[in-house]
Design an enzyme around this catalytic site. Structure first.
Site, PDB file in Angstrom:
ATOM      1  CG  HIS A  25      -1.929   1.075   1.232  1.00  0.00           C
ATOM      2  ND1 HIS A  25      -2.140   1.901   2.310  1.00  0.00           N
ATOM      3  CD2 HIS A  25      -2.797   1.474   0.274  1.00  0.00           C
ATOM      4  CE1 HIS A  25      -3.101   2.761   2.032  1.00  0.00           C
ATOM      5  NE2 HIS A  25      -3.521   2.520   0.797  1.00  0.00           N
ATOM      6  CD  GLU A  52      -2.770   2.458  -3.320  1.00  0.00           C
ATOM      7  OE1 GLU A  52      -3.599   3.375  -3.450  1.00  0.00           O
ATOM      8  OE2 GLU A  52      -1.806   2.519  -2.528  1.00  0.00           O
ATOM      9  CG  ASP A  54      -2.499   7.078  -3.692  1.00  0.00           C
ATOM     10  OD1 ASP A  54      -3.690   6.730  -3.703  1.00  0.00           O
ATOM     11  OD2 ASP A  54      -1.670   6.664  -2.857  1.00  0.00           O
ATOM     12  CG  HIS A  67      -3.265   9.034  -0.068  1.00  0.00           C
ATOM     13  ND1 HIS A  67      -3.891   9.770   0.921  1.00  0.00           N
ATOM     14  CD2 HIS A  67      -4.136   8.060  -0.423  1.00  0.00           C
ATOM     15  CE1 HIS A  67      -5.088   9.275   1.150  1.00  0.00           C
ATOM     16  NE2 HIS A  67      -5.261   8.227   0.352  1.00  0.00           N
ATOM     17  CD  GLU A 126      -6.914   6.063  -4.705  1.00  0.00           C
ATOM     18  OE1 GLU A 126      -7.675   6.963  -4.283  1.00  0.00           O
ATOM     19  OE2 GLU A 126      -6.352   5.249  -3.954  1.00  0.00           O
TER      20      GLU A 126
END
Length: 232
Positions: A25, A52, A54, A67, A126
């Protein structure tokens, strides 16, 4: 959670018979400051298959890996990413908040992450944008993925269903996912995966507390029903 849709050769995100995918993450954010090259390299060093991360646009249109919409928490600057140029963002110390040994760690661009890690990782990207109208984020992310030849290593996800739909139109076949959480910061109508009713995706990324067997079964049934309608 993954649907039992048709597999896309080579892309592990669309292989229903593939192994469980364990992704870090925001990189290996337990060992290094989140969304930094140090965190992504730590995944490789520990033998983990993917991450993952962002992505959002700076004021001058660069793809920055961060993020929060604000730079305050990890960069120490009281400003939003969308209001700050990339050179200023790159000048920030994004590591000291995590530990002194990471002092000077920078906020990378998406291209820098791809250049550093390449095909050694798979990527759940993301897309961060909280408005209905487009700002060019999807096109630039897709261009970066193609530039580095990573179409078979990526999934694109977002809380914003309009982004998911635009990605599907721009790059059919690239796996996409809706993210949802029962959180006050998420619009009420999107807190339980309702976007999937209008814009089906092969993946869903719910908050862990929302994962239930009946939800998984309902999601797969919905996808099968939509797929039959598309083929009719």
């Amino acid at each position: 959670m993954r649907s039992r849709g048709e597999a896309s050769p080579g892309n592990p995100f669309l292989d229903p018979q593939g192994p469980l995918l364990v992704l870090g993450h925001r990189g290996f954010s337990a060992a290094a400051p989140e969304n930094t090259l140090a965190a992504f390299r730590a995944l490789i060093e520990h033998g983990l298959p993917g991450t993952e991360l962002d992505v959002q646009l700076s004021r001058d249109g660069e793809l920055m890996v961060l993020h929060d919409f604000s730079l305050k928490r990890t960069g120490g600057l009281e400003a939003e990413v969308r209001e700050t140029d990339a050179a200023t963002i790159r000048s920030l110390d994004a590591g000291s908040w995590f530990g002194r040994q990471f002092r000077g760690e920078r906020i990378p661009s998406l291209d820098e992450v791809f250049e550093a890690c390449g095909r050694r990782l798979i990527y759940d990207i993301e897309l961060k944008w909280d408005r209905r109208e487009a700002n060019g984020l999807e096109q630039k992310v897709l261009a970066s993925i193609r530039r580095h030849g990573l179409q078979d290593r990526c999934l694109l996800s977002s809380f914003n269903p309009f982004i998911v739909r635009r990605v599907q139109r721009l790059q059919p076949g690239l796996p996409t996912a809706h993210i949802y959480a029962n959180d006050p910061g998420v619009p009420f109508l999107l807190r339980h995966g309702e976007a999937s009713l209008a814009i089906p995706s092969p993946w869903a990324k719910p908050e862990s507390s929302l994962i239930r067997p009946w939800r998984t079964a309902a999601y797969r049934l919905l996808l099968r029903s939509r797929r039959k309608l598309d083929l009719a």
